[in-house]
Design a protein around this motif. Structure first.
Motif: not given
Length: 431
Positions: A289-301
Motif C-alpha cells: 500500500s498504496p500501490s497495492g493491497p498489502v497494508y503497512q504504515a509507520g508514522t516515523l518511517s
C-alpha cells in the motif's frame, strides 16, 4: 574494575524497566554478573559510567562498522536535527536513500523504509503471503528475525539465551504456519516443500547466521535454496539486517553470488539510528500500500534524522569500498591470533568467521547449525566473557551472538584483543 555506578544504575532500572533492560541479552543473564551501563564511545572504544574503557566488539550489534563517533555521520545528524526531528511527511532524503540502496544492492528494485529490523521482517513476510496467496513460511533453527510472532519458533539470539526459544504469547495458529528446519540442511528444506505443495509463501533466513553465533552457509546451500524457490514459486527472503552493507558493498548476497526476491535491512542503513527497510523485486513490492493491497504504515518511517545518518554511512561505504578488504584482513588477523592461542593452550575450541564477523564457540565440534552451537559449554563462555570484560574487551554477553569488527580497530587493538583472549583462556582453565 570499579562497577559502582553501573550496579547502582541497574538497581534503579529494575524499578520501572522489566528486568532492568530494554533488550533481554543486555541483562547478562547468560554470562553472570550485572550489566555495564555505557556513557560514551569514540572510535574503537566504549566508556562506562564508572570511567572504565573497553574495546568494542559488538558495535551496537553491527551498525557501527566505522567505529563510534565518525565525523561525517555526526555532522549529518546535527545538520538534520537543526531542520526538524520529524515531519511525518515525505522528504527528499527518503528518495536519496531508496536510490542509493537500489544502486548498491541490485536485487532491490523498490524499497520501503521502516523503523526496525523486526518491522522489516514482519512486513516482508506479509508481502510475500499477499503476493503468493499462500500462508506458510519456512524459517531456520537459530536464525533470529526479530520478535514478530512468526519468528519466535526455535529462534536464536536472545530467545535462546533466555532459555525460551518458543515464547509464551505466540499462538498455536501462528506456529502451525511456521515450519522450522535446521540451518544448512538443504535436503530437509526440499522435503518440507514437497510435503506442502503450493502452500509455502516464503523461505526466510539470515544468509550468514549471526544469532546463533557466526555460522556461514555451507557451499551450495544458498544457491540450492534459490533454485528450490524458483521451481516452486516461493519468495526467497534474505534477512540482511546484520550482513547488509557489512559483509560487502551489497551484503551477503553479493558475497555469495545469490540474488533473493526480497531483502530486509537495518543496522548500518541508519548509521546507528533506529531504522529498518525491506525491498526487492518491483512486482512484489508493488503489492505494498498504496500501490497495492498489502497494508503497512509507520508514522516515523523515513525519519529525517535516521535518513541523514544512514545516507552519510552508505555514501562513505559506497565511495570507499576498499574498507571491506581492510575489515576482512583485520578480522582474519584477530581470528588467526585466537586460533593460535587455542593451539598453544592445548584446547579444542571452534572459531567461525566470515567478512568482519566472527565467533569463538566453546565446543570442539564443527558448528554449521544451531544444534552445533548449542553444544558449546555455556558455563565456560560465561567465565570467558567476564575475564575478557575485566581486561577491557567488550564481547556480546551471549554465546549465541556473533562479534563485529569495526574499521576503527587497528593492529594495536587487535593485538590487545588477542593477548586478552590468551590470558582469559589460560585463566579460566586454571580454575
Amino acid at each position: 574494575m570499579d562497577k559502582t555506578n553501573s550496579l547502582r544504575s541497574f538497581k534503579q532500572a529494575q524499578s520501572h524497566i522489566p528486568g532492568g533492560v530494554n533488550s533481554p541479552v543486555r541483562a547478562f543473564k547468560a554470562v553472570g554478573g550485572e550489566p555495564i551501563f555505557m556513557k560514551s564511545a569514540k572510535g574503537a572504544y566504549m566508556h562506562d559510567v564508572d570511567g572504565n574503557k573497553y574495546i568494542d566488539l559488538i558495535n551496537s550489534w553491527g551498525p557501527m562498522i566505522l567505529g563510534h563517533g565518525k565525523m561525517q555521520i555526526e555532522r549529518a545528524v546535527i545538520d538534520a536535527v537543526k531542520k526538524s526531528l520529524s515531519f511525518g511527511t515525505p522528504t527528499v532524503a527518503e528518495i536519496e536513500m531508496a536510490d542509493l540502496i537500489a544502486n548498491m544492492m541490485p536485487s532491490i528494485e523498490k524499497v520501503r523504509m521502516v523503523n526496525s529490523g523486526t518491522e522489516a521482517t514482519m512486513s516482508a513476510i506479509r508481502v510475500a503471503r499477499g503476493f503468493t496467496k499462500r500462508d506458510k513460511i519456512i524459517k531456520f533453527e537459530g536464525c533470529y528475525h526479530g520478535h514478530g510472532d512468526s519468528f519466535l519458533i526455535a529462534a536464536g539470539s536472545g530467545a535462546a539465551t533466555m532459555g525460551e526459544p518458543d515464547s509464551p504469547g505466540v499462538t498455536k495458529g501462528t506456529a502451525q504456519d511456521t515450519i522450522t528446519v535446521p540451518f544448512n540442511d538443504l535436503e530437509k528444506v526440499q522435503e518440507v516443500v514437497m510435503e506442502n505443495p503450493n502452500q509455502i509463501a516464503a523461505i526466510i533466513l539470515e544468509p550468514i547466521g549471526g544469532n546463533m553465533g557466526c555460522v556461514p552457509p555451507v557451499t551450495g546451500y544458498l544457491q540450492g535454496l534459490r533454485t528450490l524457490c524458483d521451481e516452486n514459486d516461493i519468495v526467497l527472503i534474505f534477512d540482511e539486517v546484520m550482513t547488509g552493507f557489512r559483509i560487502s558493498k551489497a551484503g551477503a548476497q553479493q558475497y555469495y553470488g545469490v540474488k533473493p526476491d526480497l531483502t530486509t535491512l537495518g543496522k548500518i542503513i541508519g548509521g546507528g539510528m533506529p531504522v529498518g527497510a525491506y525491498g526487492g523485486r518491483a512486482d512484489i513490492m508493488n503489492m505494498v500500500s498504496p500501490s497495492g493491497p498489502v497494508y503497512q504504515a509507520g508514522t516515523l518511517s523515513g525519519n529525517p534524522v535516521a535518513m541523514a545518518a544512514g545516507l552519510a554511512m552508505l555514501r562513505y561505504l559506497n565511495e570507499n569500498t576498499e574498507i571491506y578488504t581492510r575489515l576482512e584482513t583485520m578480522t582474519e588477523y584477530i581470528v588467526q591470533g585466537i586460533k593460535l592461542n587455542i593451539l598453544k593452550l592445548g584446547l579444542k575450541y571452534t572459531v567461525n568467521a566470515v567478512g568482519s564477523m566472527f565467533s569463538l564457540f566453546f565446543t570442539d565440534e564443527k558448528v554449521i547449525d544451531f544444534d552445533g552451537a548449542k553444544k558449546s559449554d555455556l558455563n565456560m563462555f560465561g567465565k570467558y566473557f567476564n575475564a575478557m570484560l575485566e581486561k577491557g574487551i567488550y564481547l556480546a554477553p551471549s554465546q549465541f551472538e556473533t562479534l563485529f569488527v569495526s574499521s576503527a580497530i587497528d593492529e594495536i587493538e587487535a593485538d590487545l584483543i588477542i593477548q586478552a583472549n590468551y590470558d582469559s583462556l589460560k585463566e579460566i582453565h586454571k580454575r
